[in-house]
Enzyme design. Structure first.
Site, PDB file in Angstrom:
ATOM      1  N   LYS A   1       5.851  67.497  34.957  1.00 23.73           N
ATOM      2  CA  LYS A   1       5.221  66.340  35.607  1.00 23.73           C
ATOM      3  C   LYS A   1       4.020  65.826  34.828  1.00 23.73           C
ATOM      4  O   LYS A   1       3.650  64.666  34.943  1.00 23.73           O
ATOM      5  CB  LYS A   1       4.876  66.666  37.048  1.00 23.73           C
ATOM      6  CG  LYS A   1       6.160  66.863  37.851  1.00 23.73           C
ATOM      7  CD  LYS A   1       5.985  66.877  39.323  1.00 23.73           C
ATOM      8  CE  LYS A   1       7.336  66.910  40.021  1.00 23.73           C
ATOM      9  NZ  LYS A   1       8.190  68.063  39.608  1.00 23.73           N
ATOM     10  N   ASP A   2       3.425  66.696  34.009  1.00 23.45           N
ATOM     11  CA  ASP A   2       2.322  66.241  33.163  1.00 23.45           C
ATOM     12  C   ASP A   2       2.751  65.136  32.195  1.00 23.45           C
ATOM     13  O   ASP A   2       1.937  64.296  31.824  1.00 23.45           O
ATOM     14  CB  ASP A   2       1.778  67.398  32.320  1.00 23.45           C
ATOM     15  CG  ASP A   2       1.061  68.452  33.163  1.00 23.45           C
ATOM     16  OD1 ASP A   2       0.463  68.092  34.186  1.00 23.45           O
ATOM     17  OD2 ASP A   2       1.102  69.636  32.771  1.00 23.45           O
TER      18      ASP A   2
END
Ligand SMILES: *Cc1c(COP(=O)(O)O)cnc(C)c1O
Length: 499
Positions: free
Chosen positions: A113-114
């Site tokens: 998700k980063d």
């Protein structure tokens, strides 16, 4: 380029407006009016470019209302060596012949998700300037664990934004809780909710729906927004790494120009794999997109039967980021494969709300199956796969990546297709350390141990270092001590904002 709502009942908007709005006013998701296609002659030359340069080349085709300088600034804020612990940002590794693992977890929270949440805040603040939105944005998040931390890391200290995260006090792991309550940043707040994830999420929904509260905020030049995975600004950055992986294969001469690959993605909300679908539409030579699910097999069932039916039990598994019964981004796929038949999409989504079920016609199902192949993976198969990959290849994968690996083996058995595969690895094995330890460590090493000890033992046993964001968590000061009852979440938010 303009963006349309997948439900077709509102006017098209610019990229900046689509990113600021998040969701379209008619409840639909924004999709590009037309997916830009690229000839291979164009992008095959990017093999020698850096990840950042490859990003620029993709993003500019979708963010046509941004200047090249604005796009470059967003990219540089996000994909640098301060935020990522690998110079290549998303490195590709051939772990077994034809199994190329795309490591998407070198960012600050050690999960994929980063890749999107590091750049989204900058895309959002740039979009706000372009649309003359001069309110401060309050990002409100209810999290079951990983998204909250990734959003906190993305938005911390970003001018013009504040972020408030609510997590279920009883519903996250020790590591997840500490990751959030030790969060640094001048514009961040975190509160535990006495209850489960649904309590936290319903509380946030109530706050969003409270008109009166929105007006109070507006008077103070504050506006609430969300960072969830339906925002176009989260999907777009995810297309980049699929091109990047293909270019890495070319550069290493593992592929001939134009040769097709398969892409394998452990899937929950359908965002990551949808980005691969768009990359394919743009011209990336992808034969099949392999959608791996866990025991919550709603997507695999949909792809194989054409029936989406959420009337089924929900299972808690060891790949929790895929424990999902509503895959929001699937709506975009339906809009695309139906050839923008928005009335039909609207109809299916109403059926989903009404009866929890819809069925697409055979012809549409076949069109989906030409591109997608899907199967599920049980917890036992996940554990066995982690062990097998470790023993055979000396490479450690997390539970989500293992589901993808397992399902790809199934695909190869059933199809005989031996094309090289890019396997999206969505989390560091240390992020789900207890389950990975169960697969690798002898029982006497792990019996009765807590998550932190297991992570340490896993590292000692494998000789692999623990990522920085997880390593010294227990030593960091706890900065966020608020807990609130679900009914008092709005009050907690008002206090954070000094209303
Ligand atoms: C969010 C997440 C997924 C699922 O990704 P979607 O885009 O929701 O399909 C898979 N693995 C991990 C580790 C995640 O955090």
């Amino acid at each position: 380029m303009q963006y349309l709502s997948s439900r077709g009942s509102c006017p098209s908007v610019s990229a900046a407006k689509a990113i600021v709005n998040g969701i379209a006013p008619d409840g639909g998701l924004y999709i590009p009016e037309q997916v830009p296609t690229m000839g291979q002659g164009e992008w095959l030359q990017w093999a020698n470019l850096s990840y950042q340069e490859r990003s620029q080349s993709i993003l500019k085709r979708f963010l046509t209302d941004f200047t090249p300088t604005e796009i470059a600034a967003c990219i540089n804020y996000a994909y640098n060596e301060k935020n990522f612990d690998h110079a290549q940002i998303a490195p590709l590794l051939e772990v077994s012949p034809g199994f190329h693992v795309l490591e998407l977890w070198h960012g600050p929270t050690s999960a994929f998700k980063d890749m999107a949440l590091q750049i989204l805040p900058h895309l959002l603040t740039t979009s706000m300037k372009k649309t003359s939105e001069d309110n401060e944005i309050i990002i409100l998040v209810a999290t079951s664990g990983d998204t909250g931390k990734a959003a906190l890391e993305g938005f911390k200290n970003v001018a013009g934004t504040r972020i408030v995260v609510f997590f279920p006090a009883e519903g996250v792991s020790q590591v997840q809780r500490l990751q959030m309550v030790t969060q640094l940043g001048d514009n961040v707040n975190v509160a535990g909710v006495v209850g489960n994830f649904d309590d936290a999420q319903n509380g946030v929904k109530r706050i969003f729906a409270d008109q009166q509260f929105s007006e109070v905020l507006a008077q103070k030049r504050l506006k609430m927004s969300s960072a969830n995975s339906i925002n176009w600004g989260r999907l777009l950055p995810q297309m980049v790494y699929y091109f990047s992986a293909y270019l890495d294969l070319l550069q290493k001469e593992r592929l001939a120009s134009g040769e097709t690959v398969n892409i394998v993605v452990p899937t929950g909300n359908f965002g990551n794999i949808l980005a691969a679908f768009y990359a394919r539409r743009m011209g990336l030579p992808v034969k099949r997109l392999i959608c791996a699910t866990n025991r919550n097999s709603i997507l695999a069932d949909f792809i194989n039967s054409g029936i989406y039916d959420r009337n089924r039990p929900f299972y808690k598994t060891i790949s929790p980021s895929m424990d999902i019964l509503i895959s929001s981004n699937l709506e975009r796929l339906l809009a695309e494969v139906s050839g923008h038949d928005f009335a039909q999409v609207q109809n299916w989504m109403s059926q989903l709300v009404g009866s929890g079920r819809y069925e697409v016609p055979l012809e549409l199902r076949e069109r989906i199956q030409e591109v997608f192949w899907s199967d599920c993976c049980t917890d036992e198969q996940t554990i066995a796969c982690i062990r097998r990959v470790w023993e055979k290849h000396n490479y450690l994968i997390d539970t989500h990546t293992a589901a993808a690996w397992h399902v790809y083996e199934r695909y190869q058995e059933q199809s005989g297709d031996k094309s090289p595969a890019i396997i999206a690895s969505t989390a560091s094995p240390f992020k789900f350390g207890s389950s990975v330890a169960e697969a690798i460590l002898p029982e006497k090493e792990r019996k009765g141990q807590d998550e932190f000890t297991l992570i340490k033992r896993l590292s000692e046993w494998t000789g692999i270092g623990v990522p920085e964001g997880i390593r010294d968590l227990q030593e960091r000061p706890v900065l966020h001590k608020t807990t609130t009852k679900p009914a008092d979440m709005q009050y907690a938010l008002a206090q954070f904002l000094n209303l």
